[in-house]
Design a protein around this motif. Structure first.
Motif, PDB file in Angstrom:
ATOM      1  N   TRP A  41     -74.528 121.117  15.025  1.00  0.00           N
ATOM      2  CA  TRP A  41     -73.537 120.073  14.769  1.00  0.00           C
ATOM      3  C   TRP A  41     -72.547 119.959  15.925  1.00  0.00           C
ATOM      4  N   ASP A  42     -72.268 121.080  16.592  1.00  0.00           N
ATOM      5  CA  ASP A  42     -71.299 121.086  17.687  1.00  0.00           C
ATOM      6  C   ASP A  42     -71.714 120.205  18.853  1.00  0.00           C
ATOM      7  N   THR A  43     -73.000 119.913  18.974  1.00  0.00           N
ATOM      8  CA  THR A  43     -73.496 119.058  20.055  1.00  0.00           C
ATOM      9  C   THR A  43     -74.090 117.760  19.504  1.00  0.00           C
ATOM     10  N   THR A  44     -73.661 117.393  18.314  1.00  0.00           N
ATOM     11  CA  THR A  44     -74.197 116.213  17.626  1.00  0.00           C
ATOM     12  C   THR A  44     -73.175 115.086  17.604  1.00  0.00           C
ATOM     13  N   THR A  45     -73.677 113.869  17.757  1.00  0.00           N
ATOM     14  CA  THR A  45     -72.869 112.661  17.599  1.00  0.00           C
ATOM     15  C   THR A  45     -73.564 111.763  16.595  1.00  0.00           C
ATOM     16  N   VAL A  46     -72.810 111.305  15.603  1.00  0.00           N
ATOM     17  CA  VAL A  46     -73.316 110.377  14.593  1.00  0.00           C
ATOM     18  C   VAL A  46     -72.583 109.054  14.786  1.00  0.00           C
ATOM     19  N   LEU A  47     -73.349 107.975  14.893  1.00  0.00           N
ATOM     20  CA  LEU A  47     -72.778 106.638  14.994  1.00  0.00           C
ATOM     21  C   LEU A  47     -73.205 105.853  13.763  1.00  0.00           C
ATOM     22  N   ALA A  48     -72.255 105.442  12.958  1.00  0.00           N
ATOM     23  CA  ALA A  48     -72.528 104.578  11.809  1.00  0.00           C
ATOM     24  C   ALA A  48     -72.111 103.180  12.231  1.00  0.00           C
ATOM     25  N   MET A  49     -73.107 102.315  12.447  1.00  0.00           N
ATOM     26  CA  MET A  49     -72.829 101.009  13.020  1.00  0.00           C
ATOM     27  C   MET A  49     -73.731  99.950  12.411  1.00  0.00           C
ATOM     28  N   THR A  50     -73.345  98.703  12.626  1.00  0.00           N
ATOM     29  CA  THR A  50     -74.104  97.573  12.123  1.00  0.00           C
ATOM     30  C   THR A  50     -74.197  96.510  13.204  1.00  0.00           C
ATOM     31  N   GLU A  51     -75.124  95.600  13.031  1.00  0.00           N
ATOM     32  CA  GLU A  51     -75.283  94.537  14.025  1.00  0.00           C
ATOM     33  C   GLU A  51     -74.405  93.329  13.742  1.00  0.00           C
ATOM     34  N   PHE A  52     -73.727  93.297  12.606  1.00  0.00           N
ATOM     35  CA  PHE A  52     -72.819  92.185  12.333  1.00  0.00           C
ATOM     36  C   PHE A  52     -71.627  92.691  11.522  1.00  0.00           C
ATOM     37  N   GLY A  53     -70.540  91.962  11.608  1.00  0.00           N
ATOM     38  CA  GLY A  53     -69.338  92.327  10.890  1.00  0.00           C
ATOM     39  C   GLY A  53     -69.260  91.603   9.555  1.00  0.00           C
ATOM     40  N   ARG A  54     -68.084  91.608   8.992  1.00  0.00           N
ATOM     41  CA  ARG A  54     -67.804  90.926   7.723  1.00  0.00           C
ATOM     42  C   ARG A  54     -66.590  90.029   7.945  1.00  0.00           C
ATOM     43  N   THR A  55     -66.463  89.009   7.115  1.00  0.00           N
ATOM     44  CA  THR A  55     -65.266  88.176   7.187  1.00  0.00           C
ATOM     45  C   THR A  55     -64.064  89.004   6.753  1.00  0.00           C
ATOM     46  N   GLY A 112     -69.821  88.225   9.211  1.00  0.00           N
ATOM     47  CA  GLY A 112     -68.796  87.859  10.169  1.00  0.00           C
ATOM     48  C   GLY A 112     -69.198  88.269  11.566  1.00  0.00           C
ATOM     49  N   THR A 113     -68.246  88.211  12.464  1.00  0.00           N
ATOM     50  CA  THR A 113     -68.519  88.463  13.870  1.00  0.00           C
ATOM     51  C   THR A 113     -68.117  89.873  14.273  1.00  0.00           C
ATOM     52  N   GLY A 114     -66.857  90.208  14.187  1.00  0.00           N
ATOM     53  CA  GLY A 114     -66.384  91.531  14.590  1.00  0.00           C
ATOM     54  C   GLY A 114     -66.505  92.521  13.455  1.00  0.00           C
ATOM     55  N   GLY A 115     -66.507  93.789  13.791  1.00  0.00           N
ATOM     56  CA  GLY A 115     -66.602  94.830  12.777  1.00  0.00           C
ATOM     57  C   GLY A 115     -66.079  96.142  13.314  1.00  0.00           C
ATOM     58  N   ALA A 116     -66.413  97.195  12.635  1.00  0.00           N
ATOM     59  CA  ALA A 116     -65.985  98.531  13.030  1.00  0.00           C
ATOM     60  C   ALA A 116     -67.178  99.461  12.948  1.00  0.00           C
ATOM     61  N   MET A 117     -67.091 100.582  13.629  1.00  0.00           N
ATOM     62  CA  MET A 117     -68.113 101.610  13.514  1.00  0.00           C
ATOM     63  C   MET A 117     -67.414 102.939  13.335  1.00  0.00           C
ATOM     64  N   LEU A 118     -68.130 103.889  12.788  1.00  0.00           N
ATOM     65  CA  LEU A 118     -67.592 105.224  12.568  1.00  0.00           C
ATOM     66  C   LEU A 118     -68.361 106.192  13.450  1.00  0.00           C
TER      67      LEU A 118
END
Length: 164
Positions: A60-74, A86-92
């Motif tokens: 886990w110490d050398t792990t990166t998790v990206l929670a992302m989507t190809e589109f946002g929400r209104t 929607g157009t813009g969004g966020a990722m974790l």
């Protein structure tokens, strides 16, 4: 049950020679009753990240998790108490390799004048750039290779240092 088997499979692969994994958590297209669906969805995302963390142990110490989507929400709810595409969004981003505890990128705001087409969160960066920064930091890939081969047409810009 399917999420658990997907996570078990992913953890087992990442304990071996596999260095990159991708999987989908379904149900995020919250066009209606978003207030009822989000707690379950966020719980699944939390479970997925914690299962990876526990299952990977020291890796886990050398792990990166990206929670992302190809589109946002209104920004605003629609008539069925959901949000439309929607157009813009966020990722974790999570993982022991992530320089955490901060928000990366620009926050445009939620005032009507700050919205894209008066309805969407204003996009401020190409979401692929954060995957590129992670690959650069974790695997040493050259920015030019990321822009030309991995994500054709991407302009990475200055690296925000998201990987430790």
């Amino acid at each position: 049950k399917q999420l658990v088997s997907t996570l078990d499979f992913t953890v087992n692969r990442l304990r071996g020679d596999t260095r990159i994994a991708a999987f989908s958590l379904l149900g995020w297209d919250t066009l209606s009753s978003q207030h009822l669906r989000m707690p379950k969805l966020l719980g699944q995302l939390s479970q997925a990240i914690l299962t990876l963390k526990t299952g990977l142990g020291p890796a886990w110490d050398t792990t990166t998790v990206l929670a992302m989507t190809e589109f946002g929400r209104t920004v605003r709810q629609n008539g069925t108490r959901g949000t439309d595409h929607g157009t813009g969004g966020a990722m974790l981003m999570a993982g022991g390799a992530v320089r955490g505890g901060r928000v990366y990128g620009a926050w445009p705001g939620l005032a009507e004048a700050d919205l894209y087409s008066r309805r969407d969160l204003m996009p401020t960066a190409d979401v692929r750039s954060y995957a590129g920064y992670a690959m650069q930091g974790l695997f040493g890939l050259a920015g030019s290779d990321l822009e030309r081969v991995v994500f054709p047409g991407l302009a990475l810009g200055s690296h925000p240092g998201i990987i430790l």
